[in-house]
Design an enzyme around this catalytic site. Structure first.
Site: not given
Ligand SMILES: NC(=O)CC[C@H](N)C(=O)O
Length: 238
Positions: A83, A217, A219
């Site tokens: 992410c 994610h 994890e």
């Molecule tokens: N769950 C997340 O890691 C969100 C990422 C976040 N929206 C970003 O741009 O950094």
């Protein structure tokens, strides 16, 4: 257990650190939080967790970790970003569609400064408000044993990949939501349409050499550490 277990760091400035440490340990690694350059020096690979890539950019500077991590990556250190971690590993970062079209590259002074370890263009918060967070099952290239359950939270997606980048998973085209009976077509909100288009066949997991990234994610899915196990194999192979 033994010296054959690789030591894998988790960047521990912000975000889902504990979950990655636990998944890596279950996946066969010795997992250590990394907050200082000296700690980075002792790991064979690094996980960049989810969180907020703008905040992590600032913290990487504050903790004087940006340049040491960039150097290790350039020298071939295996890394896995989930992410926000995927955003940081990219080469160019686009803002969400509601903001200005902030095309940023690794050299610009911007709120997200990518580490440029993956030859990809990443769009932050790409799935729109209607599907801000969602879960789905994905076929993941190279991972056996059935689909991987994927949790997306304000997730980015990958808009472009370079020729050396292997696409490992995509989100299938979304089914259009049928309008509710008796509901005015005109009452359907813009984001419904935008979200369906955005999530159609989009890239959510990639690998380039020793660098792995997922928009989701793994994890957070208890009892399935196949993605982390895959990364542990990649670290062992280096
Ligand atoms: N769950 C997340 O890691 C969100 C990422 C976040 N929206 C970003 O741009 O950094």
């Amino acid at each position: 257990m033994t010296t054959t277990q690789p030591v894998i760091g988790v960047l521990a400035l912000q975000g889902g650190v504990a979950e990655h440490l636990a998944a890596l340990e279950r996946g066969g690694a010795v997992a250590e939080p990394v907050r200082r350059p000296e700690e980075l020096a002792g790991v064979h690979g690094l996980v960049l967790p989810g969180g907020e890539s703008t905040t992590m950019t600032r913290l990487l500077d504050t903790f004087e970790l940006f340049e040491p991590i960039r150097e290790r990556l350039a020298a071939g250190m295996p890394a896995y970003g989930s992410c926000a971690g995927m955003v940081l590993l990219g080469s160019r970062v686009l803002d969400d569609r509601s903001g200005q079209d902030g095309l940023r590259d690794a050299s610009s002074a911007a709120s997200v400064r990518p580490l440029a370890a993956l030859d990809v263009v990443v769009r932050r918060n790409a799935f729109g408000r209607q599907v801000d967070s969602f879960e789905t099952d994905l076929d993941f290239e190279g991972i056996d044993g059935g689909p991987v359950h994927a949790v997306f939270i304000r997730a980015p997606l990958i808009e472009k990949v370079g020729s050396d980048v292997q696409v490992l998973a995509t989100v299938a085209p979304a089914e259009p939501t049928p309008p509710e009976r008796g509901r005015q077509e005109s009452s359907r909100s813009e984001p419904d349409v935008a979200a369906a288009e955005t999530s159609a066949g989009t890239i959510v997991a990639v690998r380039q050499g020793p660098v792995l990234a997922t928009a989701f994610h793994p994890e957070l899915v208890g009892g399935d550490e196949r993605v982390h196990r895959q990364f542990v194999h990649m670290v062992r192979a280096c």
